[in-house]
Motif scaffolding. Structure first.
Motif, PDB file in Angstrom:
ATOM      1  N   ALA A  49      25.950  28.832  42.841  1.00  0.00           N
ATOM      2  CA  ALA A  49      25.051  29.560  41.956  1.00  0.00           C
ATOM      3  C   ALA A  49      24.248  28.630  41.068  1.00  0.00           C
ATOM      4  O   ALA A  49      23.085  28.881  40.759  1.00  0.00           O
ATOM      5  N   VAL A  50      24.887  27.548  40.633  1.00  0.00           N
ATOM      6  CA  VAL A  50      24.211  26.544  39.805  1.00  0.00           C
ATOM      7  C   VAL A  50      24.382  25.193  40.479  1.00  0.00           C
ATOM      8  O   VAL A  50      25.501  24.708  40.632  1.00  0.00           O
ATOM      9  N   GLU A  51      23.276  24.598  40.917  1.00  0.00           N
ATOM     10  CA  GLU A  51      23.327  23.317  41.615  1.00  0.00           C
ATOM     11  C   GLU A  51      22.456  22.285  40.918  1.00  0.00           C
ATOM     12  O   GLU A  51      21.453  22.628  40.279  1.00  0.00           O
ATOM     13  N   VAL A  52      22.854  21.030  41.042  1.00  0.00           N
ATOM     14  CA  VAL A  52      22.083  19.906  40.529  1.00  0.00           C
ATOM     15  C   VAL A  52      21.887  18.937  41.688  1.00  0.00           C
ATOM     16  O   VAL A  52      22.847  18.336  42.163  1.00  0.00           O
ATOM     17  N   GLY A  53      20.639  18.814  42.164  1.00  0.00           N
ATOM     18  CA  GLY A  53      20.374  17.921  43.287  1.00  0.00           C
ATOM     19  C   GLY A  53      21.112  18.303  44.538  1.00  0.00           C
ATOM     20  O   GLY A  53      21.509  17.450  45.324  1.00  0.00           O
ATOM     21  N   GLY A  54      21.320  19.618  44.745  1.00  0.00           N
ATOM     22  CA  GLY A  54      22.009  20.085  45.940  1.00  0.00           C
ATOM     23  C   GLY A  54      23.514  20.060  45.823  1.00  0.00           C
ATOM     24  O   GLY A  54      24.215  20.406  46.771  1.00  0.00           O
ATOM     25  N   VAL A  55      24.063  19.668  44.655  1.00  0.00           N
ATOM     26  CA  VAL A  55      25.502  19.625  44.445  1.00  0.00           C
ATOM     27  C   VAL A  55      25.864  20.671  43.406  1.00  0.00           C
ATOM     28  O   VAL A  55      25.243  20.755  42.340  1.00  0.00           O
ATOM     29  N   SER A  56      26.860  21.488  43.707  1.00  0.00           N
ATOM     30  CA  SER A  56      27.313  22.497  42.764  1.00  0.00           C
ATOM     31  C   SER A  56      27.637  21.847  41.421  1.00  0.00           C
ATOM     32  O   SER A  56      28.297  20.806  41.370  1.00  0.00           O
ATOM     33  N   LEU A  57      27.182  22.470  40.330  1.00  0.00           N
ATOM     34  CA  LEU A  57      27.386  21.889  39.004  1.00  0.00           C
ATOM     35  C   LEU A  57      28.858  21.653  38.677  1.00  0.00           C
ATOM     36  O   LEU A  57      29.207  20.573  38.184  1.00  0.00           O
ATOM     37  N   ILE A 243      39.519  18.084  45.079  1.00  0.00           N
ATOM     38  CA  ILE A 243      40.284  18.355  46.300  1.00  0.00           C
ATOM     39  C   ILE A 243      40.585  19.843  46.436  1.00  0.00           C
ATOM     40  O   ILE A 243      40.484  20.415  47.532  1.00  0.00           O
ATOM     41  N   VAL A 244      40.946  20.486  45.330  1.00  0.00           N
ATOM     42  CA  VAL A 244      41.215  21.924  45.368  1.00  0.00           C
ATOM     43  C   VAL A 244      39.978  22.683  45.864  1.00  0.00           C
ATOM     44  O   VAL A 244      40.072  23.528  46.757  1.00  0.00           O
ATOM     45  N   VAL A 245      38.821  22.358  45.286  1.00  0.00           N
ATOM     46  CA  VAL A 245      37.591  23.046  45.682  1.00  0.00           C
ATOM     47  C   VAL A 245      37.256  22.761  47.140  1.00  0.00           C
ATOM     48  O   VAL A 245      36.909  23.663  47.916  1.00  0.00           O
ATOM     49  N   LEU A 246      37.370  21.488  47.528  1.00  0.00           N
ATOM     50  CA  LEU A 246      37.011  21.106  48.889  1.00  0.00           C
ATOM     51  C   LEU A 246      37.887  21.833  49.907  1.00  0.00           C
ATOM     52  O   LEU A 246      37.396  22.355  50.915  1.00  0.00           O
ATOM     53  N   PHE A 247      39.195  21.889  49.643  1.00  0.00           N
ATOM     54  CA  PHE A 247      40.091  22.541  50.595  1.00  0.00           C
ATOM     55  C   PHE A 247      39.962  24.061  50.527  1.00  0.00           C
ATOM     56  O   PHE A 247      40.223  24.739  51.534  1.00  0.00           O
ATOM     57  N   ALA A 248      39.572  24.578  49.388  1.00  0.00           N
ATOM     58  CA  ALA A 248      39.332  26.018  49.316  1.00  0.00           C
ATOM     59  C   ALA A 248      38.165  26.415  50.217  1.00  0.00           C
ATOM     60  O   ALA A 248      38.182  27.467  50.861  1.00  0.00           O
ATOM     61  N   LEU A 249      37.151  25.559  50.277  1.00  0.00           N
ATOM     62  CA  LEU A 249      35.973  25.851  51.087  1.00  0.00           C
ATOM     63  C   LEU A 249      36.157  25.469  52.552  1.00  0.00           C
ATOM     64  O   LEU A 249      35.454  25.977  53.414  1.00  0.00           O
ATOM     65  N   GLN A 250      37.101  24.548  52.834  1.00  0.00           N
ATOM     66  CA  GLN A 250      37.291  24.077  54.207  1.00  0.00           C
ATOM     67  C   GLN A 250      38.580  24.593  54.826  1.00  0.00           C
ATOM     68  O   GLN A 250      38.989  24.123  55.885  1.00  0.00           O
ATOM     69  N   PHE A 316      26.223  15.240  52.149  1.00  0.00           N
ATOM     70  CA  PHE A 316      26.445  16.128  53.294  1.00  0.00           C
ATOM     71  C   PHE A 316      26.956  17.516  52.901  1.00  0.00           C
ATOM     72  O   PHE A 316      26.991  18.407  53.741  1.00  0.00           O
ATOM     73  N   GLY A 317      27.408  17.676  51.655  1.00  0.00           N
ATOM     74  CA  GLY A 317      27.897  18.976  51.215  1.00  0.00           C
ATOM     75  C   GLY A 317      29.408  19.025  51.109  1.00  0.00           C
ATOM     76  O   GLY A 317      30.127  18.284  51.791  1.00  0.00           O
ATOM     77  N   VAL A 318      29.896  19.917  50.260  1.00  0.00           N
ATOM     78  CA  VAL A 318      31.330  19.993  49.998  1.00  0.00           C
ATOM     79  C   VAL A 318      32.103  20.538  51.196  1.00  0.00           C
ATOM     80  O   VAL A 318      33.309  20.310  51.324  1.00  0.00           O
ATOM     81  N   SER A 320      31.494  19.732  54.291  1.00  0.00           N
ATOM     82  CA  SER A 320      31.255  18.839  55.431  1.00  0.00           C
ATOM     83  C   SER A 320      32.526  18.116  55.868  1.00  0.00           C
ATOM     84  O   SER A 320      33.470  17.925  55.096  1.00  0.00           O
ATOM     85  N   GLY A 321      32.534  17.692  57.121  1.00  0.00           N
ATOM     86  CA  GLY A 321      33.625  16.866  57.615  1.00  0.00           C
ATOM     87  C   GLY A 321      33.666  15.516  56.922  1.00  0.00           C
ATOM     88  O   GLY A 321      34.730  14.913  56.764  1.00  0.00           O
ATOM     89  N   GLN A 322      32.501  15.014  56.516  1.00  0.00           N
ATOM     90  CA  GLN A 322      32.449  13.736  55.804  1.00  0.00           C
ATOM     91  C   GLN A 322      33.239  13.808  54.501  1.00  0.00           C
ATOM     92  O   GLN A 322      33.959  12.870  54.142  1.00  0.00           O
ATOM     93  N   ALA A 323      33.101  14.923  53.774  1.00  0.00           N
ATOM     94  CA  ALA A 323      33.828  15.096  52.524  1.00  0.00           C
ATOM     95  C   ALA A 323      35.330  15.173  52.773  1.00  0.00           C
ATOM     96  O   ALA A 323      36.132  14.599  52.026  1.00  0.00           O
ATOM     97  N   LEU A 324      35.724  15.862  53.831  1.00  0.00           N
ATOM     98  CA  LEU A 324      37.142  15.960  54.168  1.00  0.00           C
ATOM     99  C   LEU A 324      37.717  14.594  54.498  1.00  0.00           C
ATOM    100  O   LEU A 324      38.838  14.261  54.083  1.00  0.00           O
ATOM    101  N   ALA A 325      36.966  13.779  55.221  1.00  0.00           N
ATOM    102  CA  ALA A 325      37.427  12.425  55.544  1.00  0.00           C
ATOM    103  C   ALA A 325      37.655  11.606  54.280  1.00  0.00           C
ATOM    104  O   ALA A 325      38.595  10.811  54.192  1.00  0.00           O
ATOM    105  N   GLY A 326      36.786  11.805  53.273  1.00  0.00           N
ATOM    106  CA  GLY A 326      36.968  11.086  52.020  1.00  0.00           C
ATOM    107  C   GLY A 326      38.271  11.438  51.344  1.00  0.00           C
ATOM    108  O   GLY A 326      38.928  10.580  50.733  1.00  0.00           O
ATOM    109  N   VAL A 327      38.713  12.687  51.441  1.00  0.00           N
ATOM    110  CA  VAL A 327      39.963  13.122  50.819  1.00  0.00           C
ATOM    111  C   VAL A 327      41.168  12.582  51.576  1.00  0.00           C
ATOM    112  O   VAL A 327      42.196  12.245  50.973  1.00  0.00           O
ATOM    113  N   VAL A 328      41.071  12.486  52.890  1.00  0.00           N
ATOM    114  CA  VAL A 328      42.187  11.947  53.667  1.00  0.00           C
ATOM    115  C   VAL A 328      42.440  10.483  53.298  1.00  0.00           C
ATOM    116  O   VAL A 328      43.577  10.002  53.357  1.00  0.00           O
TER     117      VAL A 328
END
Length: 358
Positions: A49-57, A243-250, A316-318, A320-328
């Motif tokens: 709903a609120v983004e800054v440069g394509g990234v959720s605030l 991590i919580v947000v990323l895994f909630a979305l993935q 790449f977005g929250v 994305s597979g790229q973001a998941l790789a960063g968490v691993v």
């Protein structure tokens, strides 16, 4: 036997509770994220709903909070203390900015040729050189604290300058030279540069000026022993929130394809082992003392997973597979480097024993 060596048996106990249980906290955050994703349908729309440069605030705030305490710890005034050691400086620069990214690039393509998003995420992890946890591993392994402070400061500054160029080279140019198909990768180098400037440059400047102002007003002892212990845990809270947000979305992707997550762990394990072992061999080959060899090894093997996650999400977005790789990355890195601290101390004991026998 020195007092420091005698404390080796309690190595894990010398970590703070937060650092000691970091893999467990990450696992809990992953589980919480999966549960949240199932309990709150449409979470993606709420966050967007609120983004800054394509990234959720909310995510952007979490990423900045995650980076700031790390960079507030850096001793920027120590750059001149070990820069005269050309063997250490040249070895570190080559290992961190030439060998490390190349090794991760090779491992990512060998083990994930059919998973381009995860492969790209691992390459980004390889580009993000360690600037935070390495100080902990270095101290536990009885490395050179001053040298570690200098290398961390150099890596921090160098990443702002070089990360975008290296990302362009390893994600677009080098695959083309080698004839590797990258038609499935839609990459904006400019977006990577912007995200590095925002998520590393802003907290880097804030960390630098915080140290200058804090030490100037209250003294170094207050800054190191009162201020930093208070703000340090904030980095973990930011990481866990992300991590919580990323895994909630993935969640659906993760539960449907757990084997892919396991596949990412294999090249990461190999990367940490190769970089640490190779750096240790280089350090001994150029005749560095044990303390600086250990520092060289851990600064070469560790990675700035906070920056890797921030760049992956921003570019790449929250979801994305790229973001998941960063968490691993940190999930694998923390236990592996703790194990390598024990290996390093074993090498130290062997080295001291040979010196005594001689």
């Amino acid at each position: 036997m020195t007092a420091r060596t005698g404390a080796e048996t309690g190595l894990v106990g010398r970590l703070s509770m937060l650092d000691r249980l970091l893999p467990a906290w990450i696992m809990v955050a992953m589980a919480a994220g999966l549960g949240l994703g199932r309990a709150v349908p449409g979470l993606d729309d709420v966050l967007s709903a609120v983004e800054v440069g394509g990234v959720s605030l909310p995510i952007a705030v979490g990423l900045l909070v995650m980076m700031y305490p790390v960079l507030a710890k850096v001793r920027y005034d120590r750059l001149d203390t070990v820069t005269g050691d050309r063997r250490l400086m040249v070895s570190s620069l080559l290992l961190n900015w030439v060998v490390g990214p190349a090794v991760m690039f090779a491992l990512a393509w060998v083990f994930l040729p059919d998973l381009p998003e995860y492969r790209t995420g691992l390459i980004i992890v390889g580009l993000a050189r360690c600037i935070a946890m390495v100080i902990i591993w270095n101290d536990l392994a009885c490395g050179d604290r001053e040298a570690a402070a200098v290398l961390v400061a150099l890596n921090s500054v160098f990443q702002v300058v070089a990360f975008g160029a290296l990302g362009w080279f390893y994600l677009k140019v080098l695959p083309g030279w080698l004839g590797l198909a990258t038609d499935d990768l839609h990459l904006s180098t400019g977006k990577i540069v912007v995200n590095v400037l925002v998520f590393l440059g802003v907290p880097l400047a804030a960390g630098y000026f915080t140290r200058r102002a804090g030490e100037g007003a209250r003294g170094r002892d207050w800054y190191e022993n009162r201020f930093l212990p208070r703000v340090g845990p904030v980095a973990l809270y930011g990481l866990l929130f992300t991590i919580v947000v990323l895994f909630a979305l993935q969640g659906e992707t993760i539960t449907d394809r757990p084997y892919d997550v396991a596949r990412m762990a294999v090249p990461l394990l190999m990367y940490f082992a190769v970089m640490w072992g190779g750096a240790f061999i280089v350090g001994r080959a150029v005749r560095l003392a044990y303390a600086r060899t250990a520092t060289l090894a851990f600064t070469a093997a560790g990675n700035n997973f906070e920056l890797a996650i921030a760049v992956a999400i921003g570019t790449f977005g929250v979801t994305s597979g790229q973001a998941l790789a960063g968490v691993v990355g940190p999930l694998v890195e923390v236990p592996v480097l703790v194990a390598l601290v024990y290996v390093s101390l074993w090498v130290r004991r062997r080295t001291e024993a040979r010196t005594i026998d001689a």
